[in-house]
Write an enzyme that holds these catalytic residues in place. Structure first.
Site, PDB file in Angstrom:
ATOM      1  N   CYS A 116      28.373  38.355  41.305  1.00 29.06           N
ATOM      2  CA  CYS A 116      29.188  38.941  42.376  1.00 29.06           C
ATOM      3  C   CYS A 116      28.359  39.734  43.382  1.00 29.06           C
ATOM      4  O   CYS A 116      28.856  40.074  44.455  1.00 29.06           O
ATOM      5  CB  CYS A 116      30.281  39.819  41.784  1.00 29.06           C
ATOM      6  SG  CYS A 116      31.459  38.836  40.850  1.00 29.06           S
ATOM      7  N   HIS A 256      32.897  44.415  47.422  1.00 30.12           N
ATOM      8  CA  HIS A 256      33.180  43.203  46.654  1.00 30.12           C
ATOM      9  C   HIS A 256      34.613  43.301  46.137  1.00 30.12           C
ATOM     10  O   HIS A 256      35.057  44.361  45.705  1.00 30.12           O
ATOM     11  CB  HIS A 256      32.184  43.097  45.488  1.00 30.12           C
ATOM     12  CG  HIS A 256      32.536  42.033  44.516  1.00 30.12           C
ATOM     13  ND1 HIS A 256      32.749  40.732  44.894  1.00 30.12           N
ATOM     14  CD2 HIS A 256      32.752  42.074  43.172  1.00 30.12           C
ATOM     15  CE1 HIS A 256      33.059  40.014  43.829  1.00 30.12           C
ATOM     16  NE2 HIS A 256      33.076  40.808  42.780  1.00 30.12           N
ATOM     17  N   ASN A 286      39.049  37.117  43.500  1.00 27.90           N
ATOM     18  CA  ASN A 286      37.605  37.350  43.444  1.00 27.90           C
ATOM     19  C   ASN A 286      36.892  36.010  43.662  1.00 27.90           C
ATOM     20  O   ASN A 286      36.903  35.150  42.782  1.00 27.90           O
ATOM     21  CB  ASN A 286      37.254  37.956  42.080  1.00 27.90           C
ATOM     22  CG  ASN A 286      35.774  38.270  41.942  1.00 27.90           C
ATOM     23  OD1 ASN A 286      34.956  37.868  42.769  1.00 27.90           O
ATOM     24  ND2 ASN A 286      35.427  38.972  40.878  1.00 27.90           N
TER      25      ASN A 286
HETATM   26  O1  UT7 Z   1      33.450  40.725  39.869  1.00 24.33           O
HETATM   27  C1  UT7 Z   1      32.616  40.827  38.781  1.00 24.33           C
HETATM   28  C2  UT7 Z   1      32.869  42.007  37.975  1.00 24.33           C
HETATM   29  N1  UT7 Z   1      34.157  41.938  37.344  1.00 24.33           N
HETATM   30  C3  UT7 Z   1      34.977  42.951  37.461  1.00 24.33           C
HETATM   31  O2  UT7 Z   1      34.674  43.880  38.147  1.00 24.33           O
HETATM   32  C4  UT7 Z   1      36.260  42.902  36.665  1.00 24.33           C
HETATM   33  C5  UT7 Z   1      36.367  44.170  35.878  1.00 24.33           C
HETATM   34  N2  UT7 Z   1      37.557  44.234  35.020  1.00 24.33           N
HETATM   35  C6  UT7 Z   1      38.823  44.264  35.504  1.00 24.33           C
HETATM   36  O3  UT7 Z   1      39.056  44.137  36.679  1.00 24.33           O
HETATM   37  C7  UT7 Z   1      39.929  44.567  34.519  1.00 24.33           C
HETATM   38  O4  UT7 Z   1      39.360  44.954  33.298  1.00 24.33           O
HETATM   39  C8  UT7 Z   1      40.895  43.373  34.277  1.00 24.33           C
HETATM   40  C9  UT7 Z   1      41.732  43.142  35.514  1.00 24.33           C
HETATM   41  C10 UT7 Z   1      40.102  42.129  33.923  1.00 24.33           C
HETATM   42  C11 UT7 Z   1      41.852  43.718  33.144  1.00 24.33           C
HETATM   43  O5  UT7 Z   1      42.563  44.925  33.414  1.00 24.33           O
HETATM   44  P1  UT7 Z   1      42.614  46.097  32.353  1.00 24.33           P
HETATM   45  O6  UT7 Z   1      43.470  47.154  32.942  1.00 24.33           O
HETATM   46  O7  UT7 Z   1      41.203  46.461  32.005  1.00 24.33           O
HETATM   47  O8  UT7 Z   1      43.364  45.426  31.176  1.00 24.33           O
HETATM   48  P2  UT7 Z   1      42.889  45.254  29.667  1.00 24.33           P
HETATM   49  O9  UT7 Z   1      41.847  44.198  29.575  1.00 24.33           O
HETATM   50  O10 UT7 Z   1      42.588  46.603  29.116  1.00 24.33           O
HETATM   51  O11 UT7 Z   1      44.207  44.716  29.034  1.00 24.33           O
HETATM   52  C12 UT7 Z   1      45.404  45.508  28.956  1.00 24.33           C
HETATM   53  C13 UT7 Z   1      46.497  44.681  28.315  1.00 24.33           C
HETATM   54  C14 UT7 Z   1      46.054  43.963  27.061  1.00 24.33           C
HETATM   55  O12 UT7 Z   1      47.143  43.958  26.149  1.00 24.33           O
HETATM   56  P3  UT7 Z   1      47.187  45.017  24.940  1.00 24.33           P
HETATM   57  O13 UT7 Z   1      45.933  44.789  24.151  1.00 24.33           O
HETATM   58  O14 UT7 Z   1      47.238  46.366  25.599  1.00 24.33           O
HETATM   59  O15 UT7 Z   1      48.424  44.608  24.249  1.00 24.33           O
HETATM   60  C15 UT7 Z   1      45.812  42.564  27.517  1.00 24.33           C
HETATM   61  O16 UT7 Z   1      45.958  41.606  26.504  1.00 24.33           O
HETATM   62  O17 UT7 Z   1      46.911  43.658  29.225  1.00 24.33           O
HETATM   63  C16 UT7 Z   1      46.867  42.380  28.570  1.00 24.33           C
HETATM   64  N3  UT7 Z   1      46.513  41.375  29.551  1.00 24.33           N
HETATM   65  C17 UT7 Z   1      47.450  40.752  30.314  1.00 24.33           C
HETATM   66  N4  UT7 Z   1      48.770  40.866  30.407  1.00 24.33           N
HETATM   67  C18 UT7 Z   1      49.410  40.102  31.303  1.00 24.33           C
HETATM   68  C19 UT7 Z   1      45.290  40.897  29.871  1.00 24.33           C
HETATM   69  N5  UT7 Z   1      45.397  39.975  30.836  1.00 24.33           N
HETATM   70  C20 UT7 Z   1      46.716  39.855  31.127  1.00 24.33           C
HETATM   71  C21 UT7 Z   1      47.449  39.089  32.045  1.00 24.33           C
HETATM   72  N6  UT7 Z   1      48.781  39.240  32.095  1.00 24.33           N
HETATM   73  N7  UT7 Z   1      46.842  38.203  32.877  1.00 24.33           N
END
Ligand code: UT7
Length: 330
Positions: A116, A256, A286
């Site tokens: 990225c 980004h 992204n």
């Molecule tokens: O560009 C390159 C660098 N990449 C980034 O900068 C991305 C960095 N990371 C992120 O942007 C975020 O971590 C994500 C958007 C990928 C995820 O958001 P988050 O707030 O960190 O969510 P999480 O991974 O902590 O997941 C929270 C909950 C989980 O459920 P439980 O374990 O709390 O029951 C996930 O299973 O949300 C669930 N979850 C979803 N729910 C609905 C994960 N993906 C989804 C989804 N829809 N698509």
């Protein structure tokens, strides 16, 4: 001796027409529009559906638009630097394919892999060829067909990315505008928090790698999120401080587009209000190496000659950084 400076003199882009909305994704994986919007800021993304077109095609279209805008003949280009994580082939370089497609027969061309941060790394590399006098006209391209490495059964990754390309033309500045400072960082991520497990020399493609879905993006979202938030905010503040820029001096932050929450944290740390931040993650998701030039393209009519602009990114590698430039197009 006076130091030469490189400035952006044209910006082109390419976006596939097909839109994949959050509502479309609701039908594919266990997710919902509200979750995606509130956790990431994304509403829809573009997908390049034609199976005979890929990253080089999009990069070439973006490059052609930039050259046309400036009225530059492709044969005048000395160098093409292209950032991508989705090259058409592992080799030859996608930059060479773009060179052929656009007819830049006097250019040498290479790819650069910084995920990225690919566009920032490529811009800083291209700028140095201008600064040293080794090149007069450089195309810097960020292009990614992320849909080619997405597992559309994995809700944690497939909702995040989209396809697209952006390109800028760099030439020597004669008016004090252009790229003034850059700060780039890397930190090898042996934990592989964000990567494509197979297809490289460590895990070449086999029946098993395909069956185990190892040719797709894998991400430990939470840990990348923490690092990205800190990394992008820290380096953006660092570039402001070392150039004595106060919040009121900065016209635009071009971040980004990985997650709206990461962008907001960076803007807050820099003391910038929302109106000074380019955000199009809602429309394109992204697009990896293409996010920053796509922002520059979308905002180009609002930019004024001499505007102080900070570009910032964080990505796999890990790689991150910021570039400070004065906008040079009148
Ligand atoms: O560009 C390159 C660098 N990449 C980034 O900068 C991305 C960095 N990371 C992120 O942007 C975020 O971590 C994500 C958007 C990928 C995820 O958001 P988050 O707030 O960190 O969510 P999480 O991974 O902590 O997941 C929270 C909950 C989980 O459920 P439980 O374990 O709390 O029951 C996930 O299973 O949300 C669930 N979850 C979803 N729910 C609905 C994960 N993906 C989804 C989804 N829809 N698509």
């Amino acid at each position: 001796m006076e130091v030469k400076r490189a400035k952006i003199t044209a910006v082109g882009h390419y976006l596939p027409e097909d839109r994949l909305t959050n509502h479309d994704l609701e039908k594919m994986v266990d997710t919902n529009d509200e979750w995606i919007r509130t956790r990431t800021g994304i509403k829809e993304r573009r997908i390049l559906k034609d199976s005979d077109k890929a990253t080089a095609f999009m990069g070439a279209e973006a490059a052609k638009e930039a050259l046309e805008q400036r009225g530059v003949d492709p044969e005048e280009i000395d160098l093409i630097v292209l950032g991508t994580v989705t090259p058409d082939y592992l080799f030859p370089a996608t930059a060479c394919l773009v060179q052929k497609k656009i007819g830049a027969k006097n250019a040498f061309a290479f790819d650069l892999s910084a995920a990225c941060s690919g566009f920032l790394y490529a811009l800083s590399t291209g700028a140095m060829y201008i600064e040293s006098g080794r090149a007069k006209k450089v195309l810097v391209i960020g292009t990614d067909k992320m849909s080619s490495i997405l597992d559309f059964t994995d809700r944690t990754t497939c909702i995040l990315f989209g396809d697209g390309a952006g390109a800028v033309l760099l030439e020597e500045s004669d008016d004090g505008t252009g790229i003034i400072d850059q700060r780039l960082y890397s930190e090898g991520d042996e934990e592989c928090s964000l990567y494509q497990p197979a297809g490289g020399s460590l895990n070449p493609a086999t029946k098993e790698t395909v069956e185990n879905m190892q040719h797709y993006v894998r991400q430990d979202g939470r840990s990348v999120f923490k690092k990205a938030t800190l990394g992008m905010a820290d380096v953006s503040l660092e570039i402001m401080e070392r150039n004595n820029l106060e919040p009121e001096d900065v016209a635009w932050l071009v971040p980004h587009q990985a997650n709206l929450r990461i962008i907001d944290a960076t803007a807050r740390r820099m003391g910038l209000s929302n109106e000074k931040v380019m955000i199009n993650i809602d429309k394109y998701g992204n697009t990896t190496a293409a996010t920053i030039p796509l922002c520059l393209y979308d905002w180009k009519d609002k930019l004024n000659h001499g505007d102080n602009i900070v570009l910032a990114a964080f990505g796999g590698g890990f790689t991150w950084g910021a570039i400070y430039l004065k906008w040079g197009i009148k």
